[in-house]
Structures are given as structure tokens and as C-alpha cells.
Design an enzyme around this catalytic site. Sequence first.
Site, short mmCIF file in Angstrom:
data_model
loop_
_atom_site.label_atom_id
_atom_site.label_comp_id
_atom_site.label_asym_id
_atom_site.label_seq_id
_atom_site.Cartn_x
_atom_site.Cartn_y
_atom_site.Cartn_z
N HIS A 47 0.82 -1.22 0.00
CA HIS A 47 0.00 0.00 0.00
C HIS A 47 0.86 1.27 0.00
CE1 HIS A 47 -2.80 3.11 1.27
NE2 HIS A 47 -2.20 3.19 2.46
N HIS A 71 4.17 6.57 5.51
CA HIS A 71 3.01 7.30 6.06
C HIS A 71 2.17 6.52 7.06
CE1 HIS A 71 0.46 5.33 2.96
NE2 HIS A 71 -0.53 5.58 3.80
N GLU A 75 1.34 5.15 12.77
CA GLU A 75 0.00 4.82 13.25
C GLU A 75 -0.23 3.33 13.39
OE1 GLU A 75 -3.27 6.27 10.89
OE2 GLU A 75 -4.70 5.37 12.28
N ASP A 76 0.29 2.56 12.44
CA ASP A 76 -0.12 1.15 12.38
C ASP A 76 0.95 0.14 12.80
OD1 ASP A 76 -2.50 2.02 11.46
OD2 ASP A 76 -2.09 1.64 9.34
N ASP A 139 -2.92 8.61 -0.69
CA ASP A 139 -3.30 7.52 0.22
C ASP A 139 -4.78 7.20 0.03
OD1 ASP A 139 -3.23 5.78 2.51
OD2 ASP A 139 -4.04 7.43 3.72
N ASP A 260 -23.37 15.35 -24.49
CA ASP A 260 -23.49 15.15 -23.05
C ASP A 260 -22.53 14.06 -22.57
OD1 ASP A 260 -25.49 17.00 -22.95
OD2 ASP A 260 -27.08 15.52 -23.21
#
Length: 715
Positions: A47, A71, A75-76, A139, A260
Site C-alpha cells: 500500500h 506514512h 499509526e499502524d 493515500d 453530453d
Amino acid sequence: MEQVELVERVRAYAPHASEDLLNRAYDFSVAAHGSQTRESGDPYYMHPVEVAGILTDMKLDADTIATALLHDTVEDTLATLEQIETQFGTDIARLVDGVTKLSLIEMPQTDENRQAENFRKLVLAMSNDIRVLLVKLADRLHNMRTLGFVKSEDKRRRVALETMEIYAPLAERIGMHHMKDELEDLSFSILRPEARESVLSRLEFLREQGSDLVPRITEQLQETLDPVAIRATVVGREKRPYSIWRKMEQDDVTFEQLSDIMAFRIMVEKTEDCYRVLGAVHARYPMVPGRFKDYISTPKRNNYRSLHTTVIGPEQNRVEIQIRTQEMHQIAEYGVAAHWQYKQHTENVDGNQYRWLRELLEILENASNPQEFLEHTKLEMFSDQVFCFTPKGELIAMPRGATPVDFAYAVHTDVGDTCVGARINGRLAPLRSQLRNGDQVEILRSAEPSPSPIWENFVITGKARSAVRRFVRKQQRSQYVELGRAIMKKSLRENNRRITNETMRRALKSLGRKTLEDLYISVGSGDIDKSTVINAIYPDPTVRERAGKILSRMRPRIGSARDRKETVPIRGLMPGVAVHMAGCCHPLPGERIIGIVTAGKGVTIHTIDCETLEQFNATPERWLDVSWDASADSDQFHVGRIETVLSNTPGSLSRLTTVIANNHANISNLKITDRSSDFYEFLIDIEVKDLSHLTGIIAALRAEPAINTVERVRG
Ligand code: MN
């Protein structure tokens, strides 16, 4: 994407980028995420690598790419910000921290439009470096591309809604149309799958009807340009399902016209070529009135430039055409990032890594519409603001430096008036704490209003300040009424009279007060002396004499040179010298005292431990050794000062005055210094005979259940 490929892609547009930095960030991320997996089953580290890949499309600098790789580590994973700072430096650590903080906030689940706009502002305010926002957008884009793997439908919808309302508009705002389009379409497929399906099948049908229309129209437009001999490329494309859907919703489009669903773009080299191409197209096909727009002479707020026109074009269809240069196209697709790139290629890097930020501000400043200008110069504007959540998720915007009290008043005046405490992000915090972006603030409330006057010292919003003032003024009035009434009641009782409204009203006219309340306030606040009131009630001299006798016993007689001989009970003074009791320490008979001589003014009496005496250490000649005269007139009164905290219960103030009266002392002044829902704090000056008189009163007050603390005040 392989490690080598990522590094190659960066080096392709930034030959001087540090290969070592990128490799170390890659390795750190792989090691930190270890065996973690995504819901797709892929190893987690793929990721951040994909996010970095998206950012290489925008040709962003190596620090941004490294930030993308790192990144999610703080946090993880077990990795810490300190580790990142040690290994990658403060700049990258700051960027990673910014992205981490953005990930921790979630959009409030409300339908209100204003909330979405506030939330966008919050995101912008928190990404004070635009690169933080770019990483966050990349992200989000990768998360949206893989959202199908997320099992919880609730979560899929929540993320898609947040993307549609917050991140897609932010991408548009900084000019990244490409990213905006993809974010919108991915969200659309989650939020309105049936609507998207209907657009797709209609597109399919129209495509079958007019097979090969896009290439045929492209070819005819290209031929149109031959006579003007300009190098131009014509590109035809189908519009995105979401933009078709939105047009149908907004403009009542019937979805029958090919214009359109498809759009054509003519790319040229120079700005003036745009107008020559336009001329050639209009010369050949009739234009549809009202559809021509010149965004070259008047660029959009995000610096989008292009010519737009619609013609009754080849094959008798309405055809939408955009005409622009390559550079205009890059800026339209990549916004801020492209603008930055172009500048970097044409100018030498001057070492100022924030130059692009200034340029962004320039772009925003050049916006034509002042409303849009205000809305989009967020980097400056929002640094003055702070955005906080209520527990229900409502966003409250306040000036920077706002406290929980400001927050409470911003929510509602009643909430502010009853505020007694605050939890910030679940933790109890002082009311004077400064709030930070994204804080969730819960206000603890009492049943009764109880703003404190000390709040005025730290609140910064006008609303909070004026509300506190208004409340305190009202409170003070009722305190003064109560005190003034207590004073008058006591004085009248000593005069063998009962206090009645009828008695008191007699004093109103001559004292110039309209109501009894006004009169009590005047007495309570010290504007009118109680003897003045007694004289006004009983103009009869004999009554006044009796009252006057009592009152004179209560008033200190020290301070006037005339009275000194009879009344000042102090030994060691020269005859005829004026004497004053110091206001700082309030000396009382029974205490060790010192006189300080001031030429032309007399002697001031201090207690021996008074701090003020330090000022006179250098002038020993001014010190006078004095002492109290124990044999002097015992009717003499002196002022002692106490500080007391009372429970906020009915009758506690009258208990206080009763105890003092029962001890044959008199309150000469009273001041409320603090009040909360539970307590009042007072400074009280009491006229007493001596130190033991005062300590006796203090002891008696301490015995009262309604009185919490009593202390003598020195200095
Ligand atoms: Mn992520």
C-alpha cells in the site's frame, strides 16, 4: 511495484534525488509493516509503495515520496516518530506526523453542508505543508481503488462518502482534476451503484447507435485545423459516469445528445495558437450561444486555463471542445504539483524548499472572485483558526488560542454559563487549556449557571467574554444586595429597630436611590455608609445620637493626627506625629510591630514579619521601635483581613455575617474574588479589637459547616 522501479521513476524526473533515502524509506516501511496484510490479502507494505507510485506521477520530490513510504508506520506499526526523525531527519518526520494526524480524524456523520465545508477547512488547516495533503490524497486514492476488498459495507460507504464530500473537492480546489475525477467515480460506484449502472448502459446504447463517432469527429476537427497550419492534436474521450450523472442531476440534461457524454480537446503549443484554433473552429461550425468561456484571459481560482466552446459540429451533433496548451493541460490535470514542476524546470533551485508554497499562494491570490479568494487562501487564513469537534461530531470553528470555555460559549450560551470542566480527547483538562485542531471537546456542566470572573483572563472570543461579564455583573449585584441588607439589618438591630421595607424606603428619596435593591447595592458595595442611611431614616437628632454612638465605636479612629493622643495605643512614638496602619499587613494589637518614618507624612505601622519591610533594609534610620500600649482604650478597633471560601448554599453568607456579629466585630469591606457552582471566595475586612479577637472569630468561622476555609491575609 518493485523497489528498483520506484527509485527509477523518481530518478527519471529528479536526477539528483537521493537513491539512498528512497531505499532506506522503502526498507524501513517493509520491515515495520512486517507480515501485516491488507483486506485484499496483499502484504501491507504494498500500500505505501503504491501511494508513493501515485505521487511519482505528479513528479513530487524525494522527501514526499519517502513520506508516502513511511506514512502508515507510526499509526499502524511499532515504529515511532522519534525513530523516523533519527533516521530520516526532522523534515520527513514532520511530514509523516502531519499525515498521521490527518488519518486520526474522521468526518462527522452529519448531513449538513456547512459541516463538510468546515471539515475540508480542518483538513487544510492541519496540512500546513501542502505535501501532507498530497500524500493524504494519494493515500485516499489507493484506498479507494482497493475499497472493494473491505468487507464491511458500512465502512465502504463511510469512506466513499468522506471521499466524495471532503477529498474530491479538496483535490479540485488545488487544481488536481485527474485525481478529483477518479476519486469521484470510485465513490460514485460505492454510493450509487445502480445510478452508475444506468449511466453505463445508456452510454453503451448511445455508443452502439453512433458507432465510431469519437474517431470520426476527431478526424473532422483535425481537418478543420489544416488551413491555419498550426501544430495541434485533437483528442476525443468519453466523459466519466459521475460527471454525466451530476450534469443530469443539476442541469436537467436528457442524456440524448452525444455532447453530453463525450468531449474533445485540442492541444496546441502556444497560448496565441489557442485563439487561432478557436477562430478556425468557429469559422467552420456554428457555435452554441452562451457556451463559450475564456478561462485563459480569466483563469479559474485554481489557475485552470482553457478555452471552452460548444459547436453544432461534425455529423450535426453538439460537440464540446476545450482548447489549451500542454502546460495548461498539465496544470489542469495535476494542479499544484504541475505548477511547481514547471517553475522548477525553468528556474534554478534556490535552495528554498518552500518556494512552491508561496507560488501556491500566488495562484490563489490571482483568483478573480473575492469570495473564492477568501475561500481558497486557506494556508494563510486558516492558520488563525482552530477547528474542534463536539462529542456528537459537530465541528466548531474558533480563533486560534481558543479555550474550552470559548468552545462552550460557541456551542451555546447556556452551555458556557453552566460549564464547570472539560474533557479534551477524553481526558480532563484545565479550562484555560488552548485547543488544537481536531480536538474533541466535551463540556462538563452544572445544573445552575456559574461562570467565574477569572475566565475573563483567558477567554479569547468576544462572545465568551461578554457573556462572562454580563453574568458576573448580575451575580455581583445580588451579592451586594444580600450584603447591604445584612449590614443594614445589623445596624438597625443595634439601634433596637427591625428592618422593614417601609423603614428602609424612608431613606430612598434623600439618598437619591430609586429602589430598595439599589440602596442595598450601594451599601453592600460601600458607596453609601450605613450611618448615612441611618441618618436618612431617622432625621430625629436623639435617635441619630444613639445610632451615632454605636457607629462611632465601630469605626477606626486611627489615622488622624488630631485623635492620636487619645486613641493611638502605641508606645515609642514622638508626640504630634501622624500614624497610619499599613494596608499590606493590617497590624493588630498583640502583634510585634515596627514603625517606618516617612518625612512629612508620619509613621506607618507594619507587623514585624511584613514583606514590605524589605524595601527599607537599606535605610535603618527610618525604622522606629514601637509597641502596642496594653493599657490604652480597649474600645479601639483595627482592621483585620481574612480570606474565606463559602459553600454555595442558601444562608451561608448570613451565617458568616452572624458569626462575625455574635463576636462583636464589624465587617467594613467585603469583596468576592472567585465563584464557581460550588463555592464563593471572599476577601473580608473585619474591625476587631486585637489579634486574639480576630483569631477567636477565625476559629468560630471555622466551626461553621457552611464555611470551608478561613485564613488571615497578610500582604
Ligand atoms: Mn495509508
